[in-house]
Design an enzyme around this catalytic site. Structure first.
Site: not given
Ligand code: 5GP
Length: 110
Positions: A28, A83, A90, A92, A96
């Site tokens: 991440d 999430n 969430q 993205v 995941h």
């Molecule tokens: P969510 O909030 O949707 O459960 O998790 C999305 C995750 O993607 C977050 O923890 C965020 O830090 C990670 N993330 C967002 N953009 C990028 C990126 O460009 N590269 C990587 N490796 N992680 C990312």
């Protein structure tokens, strides 16, 4: 294309720690623990509650990948988080699993 599809397509760089025919796992970009890895299915399911019977194999593959990644990275105790939806944090919308480890994790998560 989702952000994670761009990582899968190598259009955006990522620190990839594991991949197989069904999943990819990378660190991440904003780690919430010393080890914070995302396990992502190659197939796009926007959020967990949109998964269907047709996705059973890919869901299982993601769970198996978690164990493989954790072992590879030397994690013993760790947390696995999904999430689901904006209210849950969430950001993205490509399913995941977060693997968080390398420090003591409190419960409830808050
Ligand atoms: P969510 O909030 O949707 O459960 O998790 C999305 C995750 O993607 C977050 O923890 C965020 O830090 C990670 N993330 C967002 N953009 C990028 C990126 O460009 N590269 C990587 N490796 N992680 C990312």
């Amino acid at each position: 294309m989702t952000l994670f599809e761009k990582i899968i397509a190598r259009q955006i760089p990522a620190d990839i720690v594991y991949e197989d025919d069904h999943t990819i796992a990378f660190r991440d970009i904003h780690p919430q623990a010393p080890t914070h890895v995302l396990v992502v299915p190659r197939q796009v399911i926007p959020r967990l509650d949109l998964a269907t019977e047709a996705d059973v194999e890919v869901l299982g593959r993601c769970m198996l990948a978690v164990g493989i990644v954790a072992k590879k990275l030397g994690l013993s105790g760790y947390r696995v988080v999904i999430n689901n939806g904006e209210e849950a944090g969430q950001t993205v919308f490509h399913l995941h699993l977060h693997i968080l480890g390398g420090r003591r994790l409190t419960w409830p998560p808050g």
